[in-house]
Design a protein around this motif. Structure first.
Motif, PDB file in Angstrom:
ATOM      1  N   GLU A 163       0.821  -1.209   0.000  1.00  8.26           N
ATOM      2  CA  GLU A 163       0.000   0.000   0.000  1.00  8.26           C
ATOM      3  C   GLU A 163       0.855   1.259   0.000  1.00  8.26           C
ATOM      4  O   GLU A 163       0.609   2.205  -0.767  1.00  8.26           O
ATOM      5  N   THR A 213       1.231   4.196  -2.861  1.00 10.26           N
ATOM      6  CA  THR A 213       0.877   5.574  -2.510  1.00 10.26           C
ATOM      7  C   THR A 213       2.003   6.539  -2.833  1.00 10.26           C
ATOM      8  O   THR A 213       1.794   7.572  -3.485  1.00 10.26           O
ATOM      9  N   GLN A 225      -6.650   0.562   2.152  1.00  9.82           N
ATOM     10  CA  GLN A 225      -7.100   1.834   1.592  1.00  9.82           C
ATOM     11  C   GLN A 225      -8.205   1.627   0.564  1.00  9.82           C
ATOM     12  O   GLN A 225      -9.172   2.389   0.516  1.00  9.82           O
ATOM     13  N   THR A 228     -11.941   3.232   0.854  1.00  8.67           N
ATOM     14  CA  THR A 228     -12.434   4.113  -0.206  1.00  8.67           C
ATOM     15  C   THR A 228     -13.716   3.559  -0.825  1.00  8.67           C
ATOM     16  O   THR A 228     -14.694   4.291  -1.033  1.00  8.67           O
TER      17      THR A 228
END
Length: 526
Positions: free
Chosen positions: A104, A108, A302, A306
């Protein structure tokens, strides 16, 4: 011959002792002599002419783990006089990291900044910092949230025995590679799903290696007293020194709780627990906007978080809970600080209520829409504290100073948005506003809180005070004019009154300007 002599300074050594007029000599990266020194013995001589000379400031609570790789000159920090930052706070650290969280974070930082995340272990991360070259020194705390996310993702459940052992082993290895302790952020996912026994077991392993525990508590508002009891209980069970991060009372109805909060800390100190705290000198906090969401909405990775915002049933439940939990005027006390998408930059610097009007929607819907569009990457500033409590906290003998920020500059990828003014102004604000103007602290006490106290807490014994043999981390400033200039509306402003800053004997700031030098080092646990 000495490499450098600073003559006729108002010298404050960092221990809390009164100022004295003295000269200081440097050889290489160390302080060689303090006293009366003939200027003819120096290759370079700086006439202090009554300026104050102190140890370089130590930011015990920073978030520069990734920022230093993007802004290695650490302009906003060193131009305040900061020579050492301690990162990995609030449970989030650059290392150790593996598994789902490595994937992740890699995605990012590659997407946002083009940053190559080519490390997992603390030793590899330190090697990356050293290869990059940094302008300040840097020490690291291991992140409990990062350990948990690496071992078990964003799961809302107790860890299995194998997952717990993976976290403990990650902490042990990180300490062996030079980390200074363990941090946790119990208000944030995934640590918000953990229980005290889990944290105590990891903390005990860190204590065996000589580290400390720092904590962003589970609540700094309605559940403040219970949160203090929880983390003190964890520290006593693990028999580990405790640093309570950015102690505060958030929300007007919780302002009267400060006296009881301080009493709980002082009772623990009287029982023998080494517990202290830190605080930034402002009445607004700064964190991700997603902090307003209920814990259950933060479960998973994430993508899960989301997608949940786009799910009609989940979104309806979140909307109902936010509408019930937060009064309507709450959204006037939150300011959008930073976003990642160009079309949303018009909201930066606006209160949520104002931004919602601009977007022609209700505040709760605006928050959820923005978080969804930005993939949760939204920073916000929360105006929820009072000046009276801030001064009471700063005045406590066990309170230190921390920015709770990551270093930035006027150029590069970290020069955008409206960051909290603490990023550019924390330490000069203490010296200018709270020492010179408010007279809340005397100058030697303020310097002690910003130098020797954090070094002593962390076991860094050759920095944070001025004596022969110590590292030549120095700041020369004008106590009559030093002041912060950053504001919430215009935060990207360097302070005034910081004349010279030396890191390991090398000038990083000269006459208030960055020299471009990068003599910083990783400070490892001894």
């Amino acid at each position: 011959m000495y490499d450098l002599i600073i003559r006729d300074a108002n010298l404050i050594d960092g221990t809390g002792a009164s100022a004295r007029r003295a000269d200081l000599a440097v050889v290489g990266d160390r302080i060689a002599e303090i006293g009366h020194i003939a200027p003819s013995l120096g290759h370079r001589v700086i006439e202090a002419a009554g300026l104050t000379l102190s140890p370089g400031f130590v930011d015990i609570h920073s978030h520069s783990d990734y920022h230093l790789l993007l802004q290695p000159t650490a302009d906003s920090a060193v131009r305040q006089g900061v020579t050492l930052e301690i990162g990995g706070n609030c449970g989030y650290a650059a290392a150790p990291i593996w598994g789902p969280w490595l994937e992740e974070r890699t995605a990012t930082y590659r997407n946002l900044y083009g940053l190559d995340h080519a490390w997992q272990a603390v030793a590899d991360y330190f090697a990356r910092l050293e290869a990059t070259g940094i302008s300040e020194n840097f020490g690291l705390l291991i992140g409990h949230n990062t350990l948990r996310g690496s071992a078990m993702g964003g799961a809302n459940r107790p860890p299995s025995s194998q997952e717990l052992e993976a976290m403990i082993e990650g902490a042990r290895q990180g300490m062996a590679e030079g980390a200074l302790g363990l941090s946790t952020g119990l208000v944030y996912a995934p640590a918000c799903f953990s229980r005290p026994d889990e944290l105590a077991m990891i903390a005990a392993a860190v204590r065996e290696a000589g580290g400390i525990l720092t904590c962003h508590m589970r609540s700094e508002g309605d559940g403040l007293i219970e949160a203090i009891d929880e983390i003190i209980g964890v520290a006593e069970k693990a028999e580990i020194p405790l640093q309570i991060s950015h102690l505060k009372t958030s929300g007007e109805r919780n302002w009267p709780k400060l006296h009881e909060a301080l009493r709980r800390i002082e009772e623990a100190r009287a029982r023998g627990l080494d517990v202290s705290c830190d605080r930034y000198p402002y009445t607004a906090s700064n964190t991700g906007l997603q902090a307003v969401l209920p814990d259950w909405a933060l479960e998973g990775g994430q993508r899960d978080r989301t997608e949940r915002l786009g799910n009609p049933a989940a979104r309806a439940r979140i909307t109902q809970e936010l509408t019930t939990h937060y009064p309507p005027d709450y959204w006037s006390r939150l300011m959008i600080s930073e976003v990642t998408r160009e079309e949303n930059r018009r909201y930066e610097g606006l209160r949520v209520a104002e931004a919602a009007k601009l977007a022609e929607t209700q505040p709760v819907h605006f928050v959820l829409d923005l978080l969804l569009a930005e993939q949760m990457q939204v920073d916000a500033i929360f105006f929820t504290m009072c000046e009276e409590n801030l001064e009471a906290i700063l005045a406590q003998p066990y309170a230190m100073i921390g920015s709770d920020s990551g270093c930035r500059g006027h150029e590069g990828p970290l020069s955008h948005g409206r960051p909290h003014p603490r990023t550019f102004g924390t330490f000069p604000r203490v010296l200018g506003h709270f020492v010179r103007e408010r007279r809340l602290l005397d100058l030697p006490t303020a310097i002690r809180k910003m130098t020797w106290d954090p070094c002593r807490k962390l076991g860094i014994l050759d920095r944070g005070h001025l004596q022969p043999g110590c590292a030549a981390d120095l700041v020369l400033f004008d106590s009559a004019t030093v002041s912060d200039r950053a504001t919430y509306e215009a935060p990207l402003q360097y302070p005034t009154g910081i004349h010279h800053v030396f890191v390991n004997g090398v000038p990083v700031v000269e006459s208030g300007e960055h020299t471009g030098a990068r003599p910083g080092r990783v400070v490892r646990r001894a």
